[in-house]
Scaffold this motif. Structure first.
Motif, mmCIF file in Angstrom:
data_model
loop_
_atom_site.group_PDB
_atom_site.id
_atom_site.type_symbol
_atom_site.label_atom_id
_atom_site.label_comp_id
_atom_site.label_asym_id
_atom_site.label_seq_id
_atom_site.Cartn_x
_atom_site.Cartn_y
_atom_site.Cartn_z
ATOM 1 N N ALA A 223 -49.519 9.876 6.860
ATOM 2 C CA ALA A 223 -50.831 9.459 7.360
ATOM 3 C C ALA A 223 -51.350 10.416 8.423
ATOM 4 O O ALA A 223 -52.553 10.664 8.500
ATOM 5 C CB ALA A 223 -50.759 8.036 7.902
ATOM 6 N N ALA A 224 -50.477 10.964 9.240
ATOM 7 C CA ALA A 224 -50.910 11.947 10.238
ATOM 8 C C ALA A 224 -51.326 13.247 9.556
ATOM 9 O O ALA A 224 -52.364 13.836 9.885
ATOM 10 C CB ALA A 224 -49.791 12.207 11.241
ATOM 11 N N LEU B 66 -50.253 2.706 5.963
ATOM 12 C CA LEU B 66 -49.607 2.807 7.271
ATOM 13 C C LEU B 66 -49.749 1.511 8.070
ATOM 14 O O LEU B 66 -48.799 1.067 8.706
ATOM 15 C CB LEU B 66 -50.180 3.984 8.069
ATOM 16 N N VAL B 67 -50.922 0.897 8.016
ATOM 17 C CA VAL B 67 -51.124 -0.367 8.730
ATOM 18 C C VAL B 67 -50.141 -1.421 8.217
ATOM 19 O O VAL B 67 -49.503 -2.130 9.005
ATOM 20 C CB VAL B 67 -52.583 -0.839 8.594
ATOM 21 N N TRP C 38 -54.892 13.685 7.767
ATOM 22 C CA TRP C 38 -56.078 13.850 8.618
ATOM 23 C C TRP C 38 -56.153 15.244 9.254
ATOM 24 O O TRP C 38 -57.067 15.521 10.028
ATOM 25 C CB TRP C 38 -56.105 12.771 9.693
ATOM 26 N N ARG D 287 -56.842 9.630 2.109
ATOM 27 C CA ARG D 287 -56.872 9.247 3.520
ATOM 28 C C ARG D 287 -56.993 7.729 3.669
ATOM 29 O O ARG D 287 -56.289 7.116 4.473
ATOM 30 C CB ARG D 287 -58.043 9.922 4.230
ATOM 31 N N PHE D 288 -57.888 7.131 2.906
ATOM 32 C CA PHE D 288 -58.092 5.690 2.962
ATOM 33 C C PHE D 288 -56.813 4.950 2.569
ATOM 34 O O PHE D 288 -56.383 4.025 3.252
ATOM 35 C CB PHE D 288 -59.256 5.310 2.044
ATOM 36 N N LEU E 7 -53.614 6.096 2.450
ATOM 37 C CA LEU E 7 -52.487 6.335 3.361
ATOM 38 C C LEU E 7 -52.661 5.604 4.689
ATOM 39 O O LEU E 7 -51.686 5.109 5.262
ATOM 40 C CB LEU E 7 -52.301 7.827 3.612
ATOM 41 N N THR E 8 -53.892 5.504 5.170
ATOM 42 C CA THR E 8 -54.130 4.798 6.423
ATOM 43 C C THR E 8 -53.908 3.294 6.241
ATOM 44 O O THR E 8 -53.270 2.645 7.079
ATOM 45 C CB THR E 8 -55.545 5.091 6.950
ATOM 46 N N TRP F 171 -60.556 12.004 0.612
ATOM 47 C CA TRP F 171 -60.985 10.796 1.320
ATOM 48 C C TRP F 171 -60.324 9.557 0.730
ATOM 49 O O TRP F 171 -59.966 8.631 1.458
ATOM 50 C CB TRP F 171 -62.511 10.677 1.317
#
Length: 141
Positions: free
Chosen positions: A126-127, A30-31, A130, A23-24, A26-27, A20
């Motif tokens: 990022a893909a 990505l933004v 998830w 995930r946080f 990398l997301t 998690w």
């Protein structure tokens, strides 16, 4: 009485908190990465202040990428996640450092294609993070 057999079976340790966290990170990364071509495009269309924001976001991205490497270490070592994630995040961090240098030196012949490569890598990472494959512990297929 074989009712205790399923309870005594060894459970594999899965990455949870470390996943998690990854995930946080990398997301969020990505933004920031996706904002960069937008900001560069705004600059090229006449918004001269956009280049300042482009540089600031790029510098902040390197901090996020540094945290991303730490998150990858936790994911790989603590969470028993996929080994390939660590060298990929280190390469991404190094590429972003080079990208900052090329941008400041105005070496656009390197800055632009390297930026495209960073965007592609960030989108793919990022893909992937998830997908169910990211949650599987190392050695389980």
């Amino acid at each position: 009485m074989d009712t205790l057999a399923p309870r005594t079976a060894a459970r594999t340790r899965k990455p949870r908190l470390s996943l998690w966290t990854l995930r946080f990170l990398l997301t969020g990364h990505l933004v920031a990465v996706l904002a960069q071509p937008v900001l560069a495009g705004r600059y090229l269309t006449g918004d001269v202040d956009a280049i300042t924001v482009h540089g600031l976001v790029g510098s902040l991205m390197s901090l996020v990428a540094m945290a991303l490497v730490a998150g990858a270490v936790a994911y790989v070592l603590g969470g028993r996640g996929q080994l390939w994630v660590l060298p990929v995040t280190v390469l991404l961090f190094l590429a972003e450092g080079l990208q900052i240098g090329m941008g400041h030196s105005r070496a656009l012949q390197v800055h632009v294609p390297l930026g495209v490569a960073i965007v592609v890598a960030a989108v793919l990472l990022a893909a992937w993070v998830w997908t169910p494959a990211a949650a599987r512990p190392r050695g389980v297929r």
